[in-house]
Design a protein around this motif. Structure first.
Motif, PDB file in Angstrom:
ATOM      1  N   GLU A  56       0.845  -0.988   0.092  1.00  0.00           N
ATOM      2  CA  GLU A  56      -0.051  -0.110  -0.134  1.00  0.00           C
ATOM      3  C   GLU A  56       0.922   0.964   0.233  1.00  0.00           C
ATOM      4  OE1 GLU A  56      -2.243   0.272   3.196  1.00  0.00           O
ATOM      5  OE2 GLU A  56      -3.721  -1.530   2.614  1.00  0.00           O
ATOM      6  N   ASP A  57       0.825   2.192  -0.836  1.00  0.00           N
ATOM      7  CA  ASP A  57       1.302   2.742  -1.009  1.00  0.00           C
ATOM      8  C   ASP A  57       1.354   5.199   0.100  1.00  0.00           C
ATOM      9  OD1 ASP A  57       2.892   4.872  -2.190  1.00  0.00           O
ATOM     10  OD2 ASP A  57       1.995   5.700  -4.026  1.00  0.00           O
ATOM     11  N   ILE A  58       2.118   4.688   0.958  1.00  0.00           N
ATOM     12  CA  ILE A  58       1.718   5.957   2.010  1.00  0.00           C
ATOM     13  C   ILE A  58       3.085   6.733   1.729  1.00  0.00           C
ATOM     14  CG2 ILE A  58       1.639   4.058   3.578  1.00  0.00           C
ATOM     15  CD1 ILE A  58       4.543   3.931   4.307  1.00  0.00           C
ATOM     16  N   ASN A  59       3.174   7.247  -0.200  1.00  0.00           N
ATOM     17  CA  ASN A  59       3.902   8.383  -0.202  1.00  0.00           C
ATOM     18  C   ASN A  59       3.048   9.788  -0.285  1.00  0.00           C
ATOM     19  OD1 ASN A  59       6.353   9.776  -0.820  1.00  0.00           O
ATOM     20  ND2 ASN A  59       6.286   8.992  -3.065  1.00  0.00           N
ATOM     21  N   GLU A  60       3.653  10.295   1.080  1.00  0.00           N
ATOM     22  CA  GLU A  60       2.903  11.498   1.083  1.00  0.00           C
ATOM     23  C   GLU A  60       3.643  12.891   0.118  1.00  0.00           C
ATOM     24  OE1 GLU A  60       2.964  12.876   4.830  1.00  0.00           O
ATOM     25  OE2 GLU A  60       2.294  10.990   5.363  1.00  0.00           O
ATOM     26  N   ASN A  61       4.569  12.773  -1.036  1.00  0.00           N
ATOM     27  CA  ASN A  61       4.578  13.205  -1.678  1.00  0.00           C
ATOM     28  C   ASN A  61       4.378  12.819  -3.359  1.00  0.00           C
ATOM     29  OD1 ASN A  61       7.115  14.909   0.138  1.00  0.00           O
ATOM     30  ND2 ASN A  61       8.770  13.353  -0.547  1.00  0.00           N
ATOM     31  N   PHE A  62       2.914  13.878  -3.533  1.00  0.00           N
ATOM     32  CA  PHE A  62       2.647  13.572  -4.490  1.00  0.00           C
ATOM     33  C   PHE A  62       2.378  15.411  -5.095  1.00  0.00           C
ATOM     34  CE2 PHE A  62      -0.587  14.247  -1.401  1.00  0.00           C
ATOM     35  CZ  PHE A  62      -0.964  15.180  -1.765  1.00  0.00           C
ATOM     36  N   ASN A  63       2.231  14.905  -6.662  1.00  0.00           N
ATOM     37  CA  ASN A  63       1.671  16.057  -7.695  1.00  0.00           C
ATOM     38  C   ASN A  63       0.600  16.777  -7.602  1.00  0.00           C
ATOM     39  OD1 ASN A  63       1.915  18.158  -9.070  1.00  0.00           O
ATOM     40  ND2 ASN A  63       2.305  16.773 -11.294  1.00  0.00           N
ATOM     41  N   PRO A  64       0.666  18.368  -6.185  1.00  0.00           N
ATOM     42  CA  PRO A  64      -0.651  18.943  -6.592  1.00  0.00           C
ATOM     43  C   PRO A  64      -1.657  19.302  -7.807  1.00  0.00           C
ATOM     44  CG  PRO A  64       1.086  19.944  -5.721  1.00  0.00           C
ATOM     45  CD  PRO A  64       1.642  18.695  -6.347  1.00  0.00           C
ATOM     46  N   SER A  65      -0.886  19.329  -9.168  1.00  0.00           N
ATOM     47  CA  SER A  65      -1.371  19.192 -10.202  1.00  0.00           C
ATOM     48  C   SER A  65      -2.839  17.777 -10.744  1.00  0.00           C
ATOM     49  CB  SER A  65      -0.610  19.908 -11.342  1.00  0.00           C
ATOM     50  OG  SER A  65       0.324  18.764 -11.763  1.00  0.00           O
ATOM     51  N   ASN A  66      -1.847  16.918 -10.214  1.00  0.00           N
ATOM     52  CA  ASN A  66      -2.131  15.673 -10.825  1.00  0.00           C
ATOM     53  C   ASN A  66      -2.888  15.039  -9.542  1.00  0.00           C
ATOM     54  OD1 ASN A  66      -3.922  13.062 -11.653  1.00  0.00           O
ATOM     55  ND2 ASN A  66      -1.757  13.000 -12.364  1.00  0.00           N
ATOM     56  N   PRO A  67      -3.650  14.901  -8.268  1.00  0.00           N
ATOM     57  CA  PRO A  67      -3.932  14.542  -6.976  1.00  0.00           C
ATOM     58  C   PRO A  67      -3.973  13.432  -6.464  1.00  0.00           C
ATOM     59  CG  PRO A  67      -5.760  16.241  -7.321  1.00  0.00           C
ATOM     60  CD  PRO A  67      -4.634  16.260  -8.518  1.00  0.00           C
ATOM     61  N   TYR A  68      -4.236  12.787  -7.643  1.00  0.00           N
ATOM     62  CA  TYR A  68      -5.295  11.295  -7.631  1.00  0.00           C
ATOM     63  C   TYR A  68      -4.170  10.424  -8.136  1.00  0.00           C
ATOM     64  CZ  TYR A  68      -9.299  14.142  -6.785  1.00  0.00           C
ATOM     65  OH  TYR A  68     -10.092  14.488  -5.664  1.00  0.00           O
ATOM     66  N   PRO A  69      -3.636   9.073  -7.716  1.00  0.00           N
ATOM     67  CA  PRO A  69      -5.113   8.839  -6.179  1.00  0.00           C
ATOM     68  C   PRO A  69      -3.835   9.151  -4.930  1.00  0.00           C
ATOM     69  CG  PRO A  69      -3.372   6.901  -7.655  1.00  0.00           C
ATOM     70  CD  PRO A  69      -3.465   8.492  -8.307  1.00  0.00           C
ATOM     71  N   ILE A  70      -5.073   9.300  -4.196  1.00  0.00           N
ATOM     72  CA  ILE A  70      -4.302  10.024  -2.956  1.00  0.00           C
ATOM     73  C   ILE A  70      -3.983   9.019  -1.998  1.00  0.00           C
ATOM     74  CG2 ILE A  70      -5.773  10.954  -1.014  1.00  0.00           C
ATOM     75  CD1 ILE A  70      -7.280  12.716  -2.126  1.00  0.00           C
ATOM     76  N   PRO A  71      -3.088   8.538  -2.104  1.00  0.00           N
ATOM     77  CA  PRO A  71      -2.471   7.449  -0.622  1.00  0.00           C
ATOM     78  C   PRO A  71      -2.930   7.594   0.473  1.00  0.00           C
ATOM     79  CG  PRO A  71      -0.446   8.632  -2.297  1.00  0.00           C
ATOM     80  CD  PRO A  71      -1.943   9.252  -1.856  1.00  0.00           C
ATOM     81  N   LYS A  72      -2.391   5.868   0.893  1.00  0.00           N
ATOM     82  CA  LYS A  72      -3.209   5.850   2.505  1.00  0.00           C
ATOM     83  C   LYS A  72      -2.374   6.408   3.195  1.00  0.00           C
ATOM     84  CE  LYS A  72      -6.004   1.889   1.838  1.00  0.00           C
ATOM     85  NZ  LYS A  72      -6.348   0.427   2.973  1.00  0.00           N
ATOM     86  N   ASP A  73      -2.971   6.996   4.416  1.00  0.00           N
ATOM     87  CA  ASP A  73      -2.516   7.940   5.709  1.00  0.00           C
ATOM     88  C   ASP A  73      -1.906   6.256   6.837  1.00  0.00           C
ATOM     89  OD1 ASP A  73      -1.305   9.113   7.461  1.00  0.00           O
ATOM     90  OD2 ASP A  73      -3.719   9.993   8.460  1.00  0.00           O
ATOM     91  N   VAL A  74      -0.851   6.629   6.870  1.00  0.00           N
ATOM     92  CA  VAL A  74       0.251   5.534   7.757  1.00  0.00           C
ATOM     93  C   VAL A  74      -0.472   5.486   9.143  1.00  0.00           C
ATOM     94  CG1 VAL A  74       2.089   6.995   8.798  1.00  0.00           C
ATOM     95  CG2 VAL A  74       1.917   4.828   8.053  1.00  0.00           C
ATOM     96  N   ASN A  75      -1.231   6.414   9.319  1.00  0.00           N
ATOM     97  CA  ASN A  75      -2.497   6.282  10.636  1.00  0.00           C
ATOM     98  C   ASN A  75      -2.459   5.381  10.630  1.00  0.00           C
ATOM     99  OD1 ASN A  75      -0.323   8.019  12.251  1.00  0.00           O
ATOM    100  ND2 ASN A  75      -1.224  10.182  11.124  1.00  0.00           N
ATOM    101  N   SER A  76      -3.551   5.064   9.570  1.00  0.00           N
ATOM    102  CA  SER A  76      -4.471   4.769   9.730  1.00  0.00           C
ATOM    103  C   SER A  76      -3.749   2.632   9.464  1.00  0.00           C
ATOM    104  CB  SER A  76      -5.515   4.560   8.063  1.00  0.00           C
ATOM    105  OG  SER A  76      -4.512   4.118   7.154  1.00  0.00           O
ATOM    106  N   LEU A  77      -3.050   2.231   9.431  1.00  0.00           N
ATOM    107  CA  LEU A  77      -2.791   1.271   9.817  1.00  0.00           C
ATOM    108  C   LEU A  77      -2.319   0.995  11.234  1.00  0.00           C
ATOM    109  CD1 LEU A  77       0.491   1.081   6.845  1.00  0.00           C
ATOM    110  CD2 LEU A  77      -2.355   0.215   6.844  1.00  0.00           C
TER     111      LEU A  77
END
Length: 343
Positions: A283-304
């Motif tokens: 499960e991708d937990i990388n928080e460094n995503f592109n603001p111009s293309n925000p999707y997909p939104i990775p899962k928050d590691v705290n949810s684990l």
């Protein structure tokens, strides 16, 4: 009682010795029979009255047990919540310790079933290229954005190796890239139709005098595709190794033939994508995503390290069950107290 019977016998014997008209004997005997039947009924009533207190006492014991039964059941449920709380604390501590470890690189790791079991809830780093054409959508899954609930899906895409790159994954990996809106899934269903149209157009034979030009054009096209493939930048995914989900009885069964996936079943998803059953899912937990293309939104590691029922919730359930048990037991004592005082 015996003396009365003897006196009655003597009177009857005297009466029988006297000369009587016809029919007198039957009157005397009938009076005797009625008298004896009355005595028998009286004795039966006395015996029944002597047995009724015993039966009542036996029934009252069963009633007492039934009055205390709800209190015992609720007390057992409260004790069960204590054990559930201890187990939940151990599980969450285990996950937290695994997530705090250094990430593992999957470039040269083989994907056997034994290794996959040891990798769960470990952070891993893998490099490769996404094969978007074989993406699987799990859902629907709702997501609250700025107080507005929107339905979407989790997209799982195979991460393929890069030819000639030793740092990329050597075996394919399934990546849960995060949440996407419904429009993403709708567009993915439209892509295969466009591919079929383009493939049918490519299958049209060219005239004989134009075959040479067609071959030149086709070779240029293939070269362009290769250049585009080489120009595709590889992605580095930082995720957490996970296993299959355990759906509840209310979740429908997956239907791979129609592309309906309601929960994560790693072996089935891998087979549907044309990959081995023991393919790893992260499960991708990388928080460094592109603001111009925000999707997909990775899962928050705290949810684990979060569960639908946390240890504090189990503690609240324990106090509730124990309070209910005390209240029901007190009511049972209150119900039996008047009977004890009368006795």
């Amino acid at each position: 009682m015996a003396s009365n019977l003897r006196a009655k016998t003597a009177i009857i014997s005297k009466t029988l010795t006297r000369p009587r008209p016809a029919g007198a004997f039957y009157a005397v005997s009938s009076s005797y029979i009625s008298t004896s039947s009355a005595d028998t009924a009286a004795s039966a009533a006395a015996s029944s009255s002597s047995q009724s207190p015993h039966d009542k006492e036996k029934g009252s014991k069963w009633t007492r047990w039934f009055l205390f039964l709800p209190g015992a059941i609720t007390f057992g449920l409260g004790t069960w919540q204590i054990f559930r709380r201890q187990d939940k604390i151990k599980v969450l501590d285990y996950r937290l310790k695994r997530l705090e470890m250094e990430p593992l690189k999957l470039n040269g790791m083989s994907h056997s079933s034994e290794i996959l079991e040891t990798l769960e809830f470990r952070r891993v780093v893998c490099k490769g290229v996404f094969d978007n054409g074989r993406s699987i959508y799990i859902g629907p899954r709702s997501r609250s954005i700025c107080g507005v609930t929107e339905n979407g899906y989790y997209v799982i895409t195979p991460l393929m190796r890069i030819p000639g790159d030793a740092e990329s994954v050597q075996s394919p990996v399934l990546v849960n890239r995060g949440w996407v809106p419904r429009s993403w899934r709708d567009k993915s269903f439209e892509v295969p139709e466009d591919r079929e149209k383009s493939s049918s157009m490519d299958a049209v034979p060219a005239p004989p005098n134009e075959q040479s030009w067609w071959r030149i054009f086709q070779s240029k096209k293939q070269k362009t595709v290769k250049d585009q493939a080489s120009a595709i930048t590889s992605v580095e995914v930082i995720g957490v190794a996970r296993g299959s989900e355990k759906p509840s009885i209310f979740v429908p069964a997956n239907d791979p033939n129609s592309g309906q996936w309601f929960y994560v079943d790693v072996p089935a998803i891998a087979v549907s994508c044309g990959l081995p059953k023991d393919t790893l899912l992260i499960e991708d937990i990388n928080e460094n995503f592109n603001p111009s293309n925000p999707y997909p939104i990775p899962k928050d590691v705290n949810s684990l390290i979060h569960s639908s029922v946390m240890p504090q919730d189990h503690l609240n359930y324990t106090l509730t069950w124990y309070s209910l048990s005390a209240a029901v037991t007190f009511m049972a004592f209150k119900r039996l107290k008047p009977k004890i005082s009368r006795r």
